[in-house]
Design a protein around this motif. Structure first.
Motif, PDB file in Angstrom:
ATOM      1  N   GLY A 131      38.848  46.732  44.314  1.00 20.02           N
ATOM      2  CA  GLY A 131      38.291  45.750  43.302  1.00 20.02           C
ATOM      3  C   GLY A 131      38.239  44.136  43.524  1.00 20.02           C
ATOM      4  O   GLY A 131      38.418  43.453  43.021  1.00 20.02           O
ATOM      5  N   LEU A 132      37.998  43.797  45.102  1.00 18.68           N
ATOM      6  CA  LEU A 132      38.488  42.542  45.518  1.00 18.68           C
ATOM      7  C   LEU A 132      37.067  41.822  45.535  1.00 18.68           C
ATOM      8  O   LEU A 132      37.028  40.514  45.786  1.00 18.68           O
ATOM      9  N   VAL A 133      35.821  42.157  45.248  1.00 16.22           N
ATOM     10  CA  VAL A 133      34.718  41.680  45.506  1.00 16.22           C
ATOM     11  C   VAL A 133      33.776  41.408  44.278  1.00 16.22           C
ATOM     12  O   VAL A 133      33.381  40.096  43.952  1.00 16.22           O
ATOM     13  N   ARG A 134      33.776  42.661  43.141  1.00 10.32           N
ATOM     14  CA  ARG A 134      32.930  42.559  42.322  1.00 10.32           C
ATOM     15  C   ARG A 134      33.538  41.685  41.081  1.00 10.32           C
ATOM     16  O   ARG A 134      34.541  41.872  40.980  1.00 10.32           O
ATOM     17  N   PRO A 135      32.713  40.609  40.818  1.00 14.58           N
ATOM     18  CA  PRO A 135      33.335  39.656  39.596  1.00 14.58           C
ATOM     19  C   PRO A 135      33.243  40.281  38.207  1.00 14.58           C
ATOM     20  O   PRO A 135      32.751  41.394  38.019  1.00 14.58           O
ATOM     21  N   LEU A 136      34.329  39.907  37.531  1.00  9.62           N
ATOM     22  CA  LEU A 136      34.456  40.551  36.029  1.00  9.62           C
ATOM     23  C   LEU A 136      33.260  40.058  35.169  1.00  9.62           C
ATOM     24  O   LEU A 136      32.970  40.941  34.349  1.00  9.62           O
ATOM     25  N   GLY A 137      32.838  38.913  35.314  1.00  6.12           N
ATOM     26  CA  GLY A 137      31.637  38.387  34.513  1.00  6.12           C
ATOM     27  C   GLY A 137      32.323  37.981  33.174  1.00  6.12           C
ATOM     28  O   GLY A 137      33.435  37.661  32.992  1.00  6.12           O
ATOM     29  N   GLY A 138      31.515  38.227  32.252  1.00  5.83           N
ATOM     30  CA  GLY A 138      31.960  37.973  30.758  1.00  5.83           C
ATOM     31  C   GLY A 138      31.638  38.975  29.736  1.00  5.83           C
ATOM     32  O   GLY A 138      30.948  39.966  30.190  1.00  5.83           O
ATOM     33  N   PRO A 139      31.888  38.555  28.436  1.00  4.93           N
ATOM     34  CA  PRO A 139      32.759  37.542  27.786  1.00  4.93           C
ATOM     35  C   PRO A 139      34.200  37.761  27.754  1.00  4.93           C
ATOM     36  O   PRO A 139      34.690  38.878  28.332  1.00  4.93           O
TER      37      PRO A 139
END
Length: 898
Positions: free
Chosen positions: A365-373
């Protein structure tokens, strides 16, 4: 990475069974040669010396004949493979003796290979074990980090596993090797005489059964002492960390008493261990000596009766000679096994699974951002003030966001910040980012998404640049190993074999392309711009001025430095400020430099000529002796020591006066006082103390110490000595170990400020240093050198735990390191007061360049929270209110009437 095996032999079997079996196979292959070496003494005595082989009047016998005797069910015939050599009694004696020597050499070669192999195996396993423990330490939970003392963990990894690693190589090989040798010797004795074999077996049985039982108490005491030793190391670490408090409160006597009590407990445990240990050793030696007595008595009786020939008796005695050592070593091995098993279990308990975060596959999981909220849902936490647990209200913030945490005094804001950063798990509820629970996120993914700059910055020894780039060294950039040197390839092979990383710290670890940068210079530029935004520009400039000038005078920047130097000199002369700088003049003594610097008239390029080492350098001392300066300077050192001992005798060790004016460290004062007590008023120091007093004189600066020891004639003598000293330090090939001062060149071993001034600031002038610094800054800006000097400031060493930096500088470096990583959420706690522009400067630095970073900061006051568009206001009941700053009103101008 898997957790540590709970048992020692489970760990050994898991990681070294193949190597253990390979060594054991060689052990089994050596047994026929060992048995033959036991049988040969009997043949030498009976066949060669007693002549048993020459019965019936035979003059010669066959030697080294090889004959296969087939069993009856295969025909019972014999087949001669080699008829051997015909030899007489002398030839047989020397032939058998030579064969015995050959077997001794072969058995020695086997032992050498076996011992070397198990030693290498032990070192490999020790390397593996230490690395695994270090990797497990990196998985410590936040609670474990607060609970475990760092000194104890370091002691475990460094010292306590040393005997474990040494034993691993012996764990299976030693009982196999020694056990088979002892069994071979015992079987050989039984083959010669049953009764002698039973006697030897009985003694062996007593040694194997009784002695280990007596050693159990030794093992119990050893474990108790190990735990006490670890606690002692932790206590010493505590005192060292709190040494300032001990000095301030003058509790050194109590601390010494407390440590003395611990040392007595360790001594008492060791004494009890020694009593039992040497009792066991006495019993073991007694049993070992009883057996030869029985052999001589019983074996001699059988020989007198004719039931045992002399050769057999000699062979039995020779075989028994080889029996006690392996048995003793086997018993020692058993004791070592028990001791090491206890040590291993203690170590395994320190790194128990409940103290560790779950193991994670690397690269997950080093690429996909977590995003929000960002959501806080039903979070409960322990009240920092000791009250009941607080239940926080639900919070949901869209991302990106710039939010301030406002909480009452007592640390609630600090706890919330650590919850958001994933550094502390809530007692109940969850903290989610983009629907993912922060507490259960893989460490690599959490570190990529979240960054934290807290009130206690952690900086590592190295430069400011090293600490800023620390968060960017996640994985090495892949490169081709085909052109690697042999040592690097061998290192990687050993690393794979021991479970260590194949990567090397010297590999390129920063992926500049992924950061959107061209190279290291672009990263330096980004670091510099970020630190300037945070308010460290002036600090970097000061650091850079004190750094070595690495530019060459023939380069374009070097020519600018030399031009700036000339401009400064002309400006000072025209403005009547020439006396503010004492230039480096070969015909003039520089009063702001030490005596050593005046004698060398340059900067040393080798360690032998720096600091106190110069006083013991043979070439330098010989030059001073020829100039009749050696004893004179030593006498000056005596005078300096007398004055400093009188002045600083009653000054506390941590007083700033020591750092500013004393040439003698606080712990050296008693030593110099003792040396001075043996000297007369104007007596030269003895040869044993000459170097110590000479070193004091060489470090003397008259305007700083103000002892009145340098008059004009003395200064003239020192200036006249420069040529002789320089020639003495010139090597045979013409190279010099001192780079001299030259007005047309840049001394690459002196500071940038020295290079610009080509001299030293005259501190005798009131406000002279401030004026010089102001004029230098103006010229540096005029010649476009300021940015280069600030870049050199990135090379400033921060010291152990950043102690060479002020708390403000430590906080800003920690904050800049977090921003450089470009996380999705940056959590800032306690850093805003260190920023000149407050929260506005923080927001500007975070939002400058690159992707948008969400910022969550703890604000101590309403003023600190004011620039944030979103504020989370917590109260003592745990309720939280989200406040949004109103959008700025935009006034629309109305059209004026005609």
């Amino acid at each position: 990475m898997r957790d540590l095996e709970p048992t020692l032999f489970g760990y050994i079997w898991r990681h070294s069974k193949r190597d253990q079996f390979a060594i054991c196979a060689v052990v089994l292959a050596s047994l026929p040669f060992y048995f033959a070496s036991l049988d040969l003494p009997k043949r030498i005595v009976n066949d060669a010396i007693s002549g048993k082989a020459f019965k019936g009047g035979r003059e010669t016998v066959d030697f080294l004949d090889l004959i296969i005797h087939w069993p009856g069910w295969l025909g019972g015939e014999q087949e001669v493979l080699f008829s051997g050599f015909e030899v007489d009694r002398t030839g047989l004696l020397f032939g058998l003796s030579g064969l015995f020597l050959t077997l001794v050499l072969i058995n020695g070669a086997f032992k050498f290979w076996i011992n070397l192999s198990k030693g290498v195996l032990g070192e490999r396993m020790l390397r593996r074990l230490r690395f695994e423990l270090f990797s497990l330490m990196l998985r410590f939970t936040p609670d474990t980090t607060r609970e475990v003392k760092s000194s104890e963990t370091a002691t475990i990894i460094r010292d306590e596993v040393e005997p474990i690693g040494a034993f691993i190589g012996d764990a299976i090989v030693v009982p196999c090797f020694l056990g088979t040798q002892a069994a071979t010797a015992l079987i050989f004795i039984l083959m010669q005489n049953l009764w002698l074999g039973l006697v030897a077996g009985s003694i062996v049985l007593v040694q194997i059964v009784v002695i280990p039982r007596l050693r159990r108490e030794i093992i119990r005491l050893s474990r108790k002492r190990q735990i006490a030793s670890r606690s002692f190391a932790g206590r010493v670490g505590e005192v060292l960390d709190g040494l300032e408090a001990v000095t301030v409160n003058d509790t050194g006597r109590w601390e010494r008493a407390e440590i003395g009590g611990r040392l007595f407990s360790l001594y008492d445990l060791r004494l009890r261990i020694y009593r039992r240990k040497f009792l066991v050793k006495y019993l073991n030696n007694l049993l070992a000596q009883v057996t030869p007595f029985l052999f001589y008595a019983i074996g001699g009786l059988f020989a007198l009766r004719g039931e045992l020939d002399i050769g057999q008796l000699v062979a039995v005695l020779a075989a028994y000679r080889d029996l006690p050592p392996p048995l003793k070593e086997l018993i020692d091995w058993d004791q070592q096994r028990l001791d090491v098993e206890v040590k291993y279990e203690t170590v395994a308990a320190h790194f128990a699974p409940h103290r560790l975060r779950p193991s994670e596959p690397e690269g997950q999981g080093l690429v996909r951002p977590l995003g929000g909220p960002l959501e806080l849902d039903g979070v409960s936490l322990k009240d920092p003030l000791g009250g009941p647990a607080l239940e926080l209200g639900a919070v949901s913030l869209p991302m990106p966001v710039q939010a301030a945490i406002l909480a009452p005094a007592g640390g609630l804001g600090h706890v919330v910040a650590r919850l958001v950063a994933g550094l502390q798990a809530p007692q109940g509820g969850t903290v989610r980012i983009g629907g993912a629970d922060v507490a259960t996120l893989p460490q690599a993914r959490r570190a990529r998404a979240l960054a934290y700059a807290g009130p206690e910055p952690v900086l590592f020894p190295g430069t400011i640049r090293d600490n800023l780039a620390y968060g960017l060294r996640r994985r090495p950039v892949i490169r081709d190993d085909a052109g690697s040197p042999e040592r690097a390839r061998r290192r990687r092979a050993e690393a794979r074999r021991t479970g260590n990383p194949v990567e090397d710290a010297s590999d390129p670890w920063i992926d500049y392309a992924a950061l959107g940068l061209a190279d290291a210079a672009a990263l330096d530029a980004r670091m510099l711009d970020l630190l300037q935004r945070l308010g460290m520009g002036d600090d970097l400039y000061r650091f850079g001025l004190s750094a070595y000038s690495l530019v060459h005078h023939d380069s374009e920047p070097g020519r600018r430095v030399v031009a700036a130097r000339r401009h400064l000199q002309q400006h000072f002369a025209a403005a009547g400020m020439a006396d503010l700088v004492i230039p480096f003049d070969p015909r003039r003594y520089n009063e702001q430099a030490t005596i050593a610097e005046n004698l060398l008239f340059g900067v040393p390029t080798v360690p032998e000529l720096t600091g106190r080492n110069l006083a013991s350098e043979p070439r330098f001392r010989a030059a001073l002796d020829r100039l009749f300066l050696l004893d004179d300077l030593a006498r000056m050192g005596v005078a300096i020591a007398r004055n400093l001992v009188d002045i600083f005798r009653d000054v506390p060790p941590g007083h700033p006066l020591f750092r500013r004016f004393s040439l003698i460290a606080p712990d050296e004062l008693p030593v110099f006082e003792q040396r001075l007590s043996a000297l007369g008023a104007d007596e030269a120091p003895p040869a044993a103390d000459n170097e110590a007093f000479l070193a004091l004189a060489l470090a003397y600066v008259e305007p700083r110490q103000r002892l009145g020891l340098l008059d004009a004639p003395y200064r003239a003598r020192l200036v006249a000595a420069r040529y002789t000293v320089r020639e003495a330090l010139r090597r045979e090939d013409g190279t010099e170990d001192v780079e001299p001062y030259d007005p047309e060149r840049i001394n690459r071993h002196s500071s940038i400020l020295d290079a610009l001034l080509f001299g030293r600031i005259n501190t005798a002038r009131m406000h002279g240093e401030a004026e010089i610094q102001r004029q230098v800054r103006l010229v540096v800006q005029e010649f476009d050198l300021e940015r280069r000097i600030r870049l050199r400031g990135l090379d400033f060493p921060v010291g152990n735990r950043g102690r060479l930096l002020t708390p403000r500088q430590q906080a800003l470096v920690d904050l800049a390191r977090a921003i450089l990583r470009r996380p999705e959420i940056l959590v800032v706690d306690g850093t805003i007061p260190h920023l000149d522009g407050g929260a506005s400067a923080l927001i500007a630095a975070v939002t400058s360049g690159g992707p948008q970073i969400s910022l969550v900061a703890v604000a101590a006051t309403e003023a600190e929270a004011a620039p944030f568009p979103v504020r989370l206001r917590f109260d003592t009941t745990g309720s939280v209110r989200v406040e949004t700053a109103p959008e700025p009103e935009v006034s629309v101008p109305t059209a004026r009437s005609a």
